[in-house]
Each structure stands twice: as C-alpha cells, then as structure tokens.
Design a protein around this motif. Structure first.
Motif, short mmCIF file in Angstrom:
data_model
loop_
_atom_site.label_atom_id
_atom_site.label_comp_id
_atom_site.label_asym_id
_atom_site.label_seq_id
_atom_site.Cartn_x
_atom_site.Cartn_y
_atom_site.Cartn_z
N ILE A 246 -4.05 9.80 -7.99
CA ILE A 246 -4.55 8.44 -8.14
C ILE A 246 -5.76 8.25 -7.24
CG2 ILE A 246 -2.26 7.54 -8.70
CD1 ILE A 246 -2.20 6.28 -5.91
N LYS A 247 -6.52 7.20 -7.52
CA LYS A 247 -7.69 6.90 -6.71
C LYS A 247 -7.24 6.10 -5.49
CE LYS A 247 -11.39 5.47 -8.83
NZ LYS A 247 -12.35 4.58 -9.54
N ASN A 248 -7.58 6.59 -4.28
CA ASN A 248 -7.17 5.86 -3.08
C ASN A 248 -8.15 4.74 -2.76
OD1 ASN A 248 -9.41 7.05 -1.86
ND2 ASN A 248 -8.23 8.42 -0.56
N SER A 249 -7.92 4.04 -1.65
CA SER A 249 -8.74 2.88 -1.31
C SER A 249 -10.18 3.24 -0.98
CB SER A 249 -8.13 2.14 -0.12
OG SER A 249 -7.99 3.00 1.00
N THR B 279 0.83 -1.21 0.00
CA THR B 279 0.00 0.00 0.00
C THR B 279 0.86 1.25 0.00
OG1 THR B 279 -0.15 -0.04 2.42
CG2 THR B 279 -1.88 -1.17 1.21
N SER C 257 -7.74 -0.18 5.39
CA SER C 257 -7.18 1.17 5.18
C SER C 257 -7.64 2.13 6.27
CB SER C 257 -7.61 1.70 3.81
OG SER C 257 -9.02 1.70 3.68
N TYR D 198 2.36 1.73 -3.65
CA TYR D 198 1.41 2.10 -4.71
C TYR D 198 0.70 3.42 -4.41
CZ TYR D 198 -2.51 2.24 -7.87
OH TYR D 198 -3.40 2.65 -8.82
N TYR D 199 0.20 3.60 -3.21
CA TYR D 199 -0.62 4.78 -2.91
C TYR D 199 0.21 6.01 -2.53
CZ TYR D 199 -4.83 1.87 -2.82
OH TYR D 199 -5.87 1.03 -3.16
N HIS D 200 1.50 5.84 -2.22
CA HIS D 200 2.25 6.98 -1.69
C HIS D 200 3.59 7.25 -2.37
CE1 HIS D 200 -0.56 7.57 1.65
NE2 HIS D 200 -0.58 6.26 1.77
N SER E 113 -4.45 10.92 5.97
CA SER E 113 -5.61 11.20 5.13
C SER E 113 -6.64 12.04 5.89
CB SER E 113 -6.26 9.89 4.67
OG SER E 113 -6.87 9.21 5.77
N ASN F 64 -1.48 -2.10 -7.91
CA ASN F 64 -2.79 -1.50 -8.13
C ASN F 64 -3.89 -2.56 -7.92
OD1 ASN F 64 -5.09 -0.23 -9.01
ND2 ASN F 64 -4.28 0.31 -11.04
N ALA G 133 -0.14 11.55 -5.05
CA ALA G 133 0.77 10.46 -4.72
C ALA G 133 2.13 10.74 -5.34
CB ALA G 133 0.23 9.13 -5.22
#
Length: 505
Positions: free
Chosen positions: A233-236, A50, A408, A53-55, A467, A312, A243
């Motif tokens: 990007i689209k988060n969870s 996570t 998350s 990919y997310y950060h 977040s 992803n 990002a």
C-alpha cells in the motif's frame, strides 16, 4: 579517549539529591497519573487509525500486545534504576552511573529526540481533534491555518496554528510550577480515562447490538480476516510499502511504540517525588499495565466498529485517520458519542503534551548539571523552582516544528528514540548487576538475565522494523549528537574537567 567512558559515582547522585532545589510535591498516585496521562493520548486517539490501516488491520491488538511486552521488560529495568538513582534525568542518569559518559550522552540525546518529537506529534494530533471540536459548534478554521505545508493542497502560506498556540500555552503553565501542572494533569487524566472506558463500553454495545447498524454479524465481519494477507500500500510519504500479515503486526508494534513512553516520563520526575525509591517503581509499572489493557480493548473495539480499510486517507472517509475513534462512532450513526470522544480527546491530549515537555525539561536539568549542555537549560526560576529558561526555549522550538511538520515523520522518530533508550536501560541493568552486586536495590528485576536479554532483543528487532525514512533521520540525529558531544560536552563535562568547577564544590 578513555575519558569518554568515565562513570558518575553513586555518591555524586546522592549529593545531587541533597542539593536539589526542585520541590518534592509528587506522591505515587500523582506519579501514576503522570504516566497514565502520557500513555493515554496519541496512542488511543490517533495511532489506532494509522496502525490499523498502514500496518496490522484488526490485528493491531496484537501489535499493542507485542509493544506492551517489550515495554514490560524495559519498565522493570527502569523501576530498578529508579529505586537506586531517584534523580531527574531518567535513563540518561542511569547510563551515566553504569556504562559511562559517552553512553549517557547518547541516551540523553535520544531522550531529547523522544520527548521533543512526542510533544510535536501529539500537539499535531490535538489540532485534528480541536478542529473537529470546533465543527460541533459550526466553526470552521481555514485550511491554511490547520495544515502543515506538506499536506496543504492550496497555494501560499500554511501552518498548523492550533498546535502552535497549544504548545505556547502549555509552556506558560509549566513555567508557573510543577504542582500546578500536576494538579491540572490529574484532573485531565481522570476525565480522559473515563472517556476511554466509555469508548470501550459504548463500542462493545454498538458491535454486538442487533438493533444497531453495526450489529453482531457486521462486527464479526470487520474482524475477518483478523490478520489480513500481506499487500503493498501507499504510505503517508507516498512510497509503496508492505502491510498486514505477520510483518505488518511487527511493523505496527514498532510504529505505535511511542504511545508507551509515558512510564519513562515518570522516571524523569523522580527529583520531585516525595518518596522516589518506592513511589517511582510503583507508578512506572502501574501506569504501564493499566494503559496496555486499555490500548488492547480500544483497538479491538475500533476495528470492530469500523473496517480497517476505511481509515484510508484517500478513501471514503479521508479525515477518519486523523481522529479515528470519533469518526468510528460518527460513521456508526452515534453522533453524540462522537462528540463526547472529540471533547475528551481535545482536552485529554493536552496532558500528553504537558507531560512530554515536563519530562524533556528534566532531562535538560540532569545534563546541564553534569556540564554536558550549557547551564542555561538547567537554571531554575527563583520563585517557582522550575527550569524556566529551558522550558521556554523548548516550547518555542516544539511550537514551530509542530506547526510545519507532518505527524507521520514525528511519530516514527519518537519511536526510534524510545526504543534506543529502552535498549540501553536494559543493558545498563545487566552491567550494574555485574559490577555492583552488593548495591542495595529497593526494587529488583526478577530473573534479570532473562528480562534483560528479551528486552534488548525485542527492542532492537522493533527498531529495524521502523520505516527506512525514520531510521535515516534518526541516524542523522545521532551523528549530530556525536558532534555536539565532542565539540562541547566532553570539554565541559564536570567529571572530565573537575578543575573548571572547583568553586562549586
């Protein structure tokens, strides 16, 4: 209103230690193993995916360094307090003896959030690896029994049954006794530390082997660019967020912060340490240094083996983000290595949940002993001397929430509780140095003014990089905590209401 600032005198802690019925069964290596057991777990086996990919992308290693540095400042402050006030309760006890009851309550309330949410988040992580473990033997559980309602794509009822069952089994073990739980933890820690070292060695071989699919050239390509350009990007949760880049590295450090809370768990066990004034500071610092090095190495290996965009959850490998280390080996064609990692993670994450729940129950003991929460939470079993009632209630709550909540949300709220607690501990060291300069300190923070200042600044900065959703939920939690304190804690506090407890003195 002035009563909310009342401080618990050090003499009261000494009396608590003498009256404590907890068994002194933990040496410095058992304490270190508890710290390592809590730190090595969700951070390596889950958050690496996570976080990448997310950060931060491949720069996740820098995120771990930033988080580790922030932890070093807090760990030094924890170690000083642990040598002065070696009782169960961790940062809660330290705040009560330095900055006053209202701060102690806020600290304890955030520690409840930290440990409970961490237990839930890691049990959800364990469920993902457990399902992959079952698939090794061609056993497939139905989706409605392995998914929380928000991630279940089908119709009707769903729950994360493996996470639910795991928490209940660990609850039963903790009720049985600390010595038994610590013994089981030592064995698990040895096994999963060996597995992490295996991941590093095998991963380096795969990256730099010219005969492998992921040869040296491909490995270097996966690290280029090491710090990807910032994008949205689209988060969870389905929102578009920033990002990568420098901001992504910092937000990554904040998001993965809960991976480091294991050394805090060491301080919660001080009441059961054989020589707490020496062994607890040793275990705090040793476990943090060892695990920070392992985190950095694993994050580099993982992003070298597998491109960060492949994590992803809507991409080519949708399950990779749930069990990133195992899938990295699988995609590299090393199925046997993937199975080894899966087995190690399935067993290893058990000790993380166990240590988190053990630490939470000791926070309950400290707060119940001071009258800030009902005595129910601190009552010890007549035979095993464990706070069995609090553990059982905690186990039920953790099991239910873990069964129905996505990871998350749990992880971000855990990071908030951790960062908030670390900030207050750093402040408390400064206050204690100013007000009690002659106090005997078996361990002293070197250059404490610099350490405290940097600790406070970095931790607060990371809080504001969590977040927005996590900050909103955490604010609600703090508000509820204030209500509980003023409606119950203040009127039942032993320090504020000594007449209620005259018969106990």
């Amino acid at each position: 209103m002035s009563k909310i600032w009342v401080k618990k005198p050090l003499s009261a802690y000494e009396a608590d230690m003498k009256k404590s019925e907890l068994k002194k069964v933990l040496g410095k290596w058992s304490l270190t193993a508890i710290g390592v057991g809590a730190i090595i777990g969700g951070g390596i086996f889950v958050l690496t995916g996570t976080g990448a990919y997310y950060h931060a992308g491949p720069a996740l290693a820098i995120s771990f360094i930033i988080a580790g540095i922030a932890c070093v400042f807090a760990a030094l402050c924890y170690a000083e307090f642990a040598s002065i006030i070696p009782v169960e309760g961790s940062a809660y006890a330290y705040a009560y003896g330095t900055v006053g009851e209202i701060f102690a309550w806020a600290m304890g309330w955030c520690l409840i959030l930290e440990y409970a949410m961490a237990s839930m988040a890691v049990s959800v992580s364990w469920s993902g690896y457990f399902n992959k473990f079952l698939k090794i033997f061609n056993i497939h559980l139905p989706a409605y029994l392995t998914s929380d309602p928000s991630s279940y794509t089908g119709d009707g009822f769903s729950m994360n049954l493996p996470a639910f069952i795991l928490v209940l089994l660990i609850t039963a073990l903790l009720v049985k006794g600390t010595k038994e739980a610590a013994g089981a933890n030592n064995l698990i820690v040895l096994m999963k530390t060996s597995a992490v070292i295996f991941v590093i060695i095998a991963g380096v071989y795969i990256i730099f082997s010219n005969t492998d699919l992921y040869n040296a050239v491909d490995g270097v390509k996966n690290w280029k660019p090491f710090i990807p350009d910032p994008i949205k990007i689209k988060n969870s949760e389905g929102d578009m967020v920033s990002a990568y880049g420098i901001k992504g590295i910092v937000s990554g450090a904040a998001a993965i912060f809960f991976a480091y809370i294991g050394f805090d768990a060491v301080s919660t066990q001080a009441g059961e340490a054989i020589n707490p004034k020496k062994d607890v500071p040793f275990a705090i610092i040793a476990s943090l240094l060892v695990c920070t090095a392992l985190y950095i190495c694993v994050s580099l290996v993982l992003t070298g083996m597998m491109h960060y965009t492949d994590f992803n959850p809507e991409g080519k490998y949708p399950d990779a983000i749930k069990a990133p280390v195992a899938y990295a080996f699988e995609i590299a064609g090393k199925h046997w290595a993937s199975n080894v990692v899966t087995i190690a993670a399935t067993i290893g994450l058990i000790s993380v949940v166990m240590v988190m729940m053990m630490g939470q129950s000791r926070i309950f003991i400290g707060m119940a002993k001071d009258g800030l929460i009902p005595r129910f939470f601190g009552q010890l079993h007549p035979k095993t001397k464990t706070p069995y009632k609090g553990i059982i209630l905690l186990g039920i709550v953790v099991a239910l929430i873990a069964a129905f909540t996505p990871i998350s949300t749990l992880a971000d709220m855990t990071s908030f509780g951790t960062l908030f607690a670390f900030t207050l501990v750093c402040i408390a060291v400064w206050v204690m140095r100013k007000k009690e300069p002659e106090l005997i300190r078996p361990f002293k923070v070197p250059a404490y003014k610099i350490v405290v200042a940097l600790g406070v600044i970095i931790n607060i900065y990371l809080i504001f990089n969590l977040s927005a959703h996590a900050l909103e939920l955490s604010a609600v939690w703090l508000f509820l905590g204030g209500l509980v304190y003023f409606l119950y804690g203040k009127s039942n506090s032993k320090l504020n209401n000594p007449e209620k407890y005259q018969d106990e003195n």
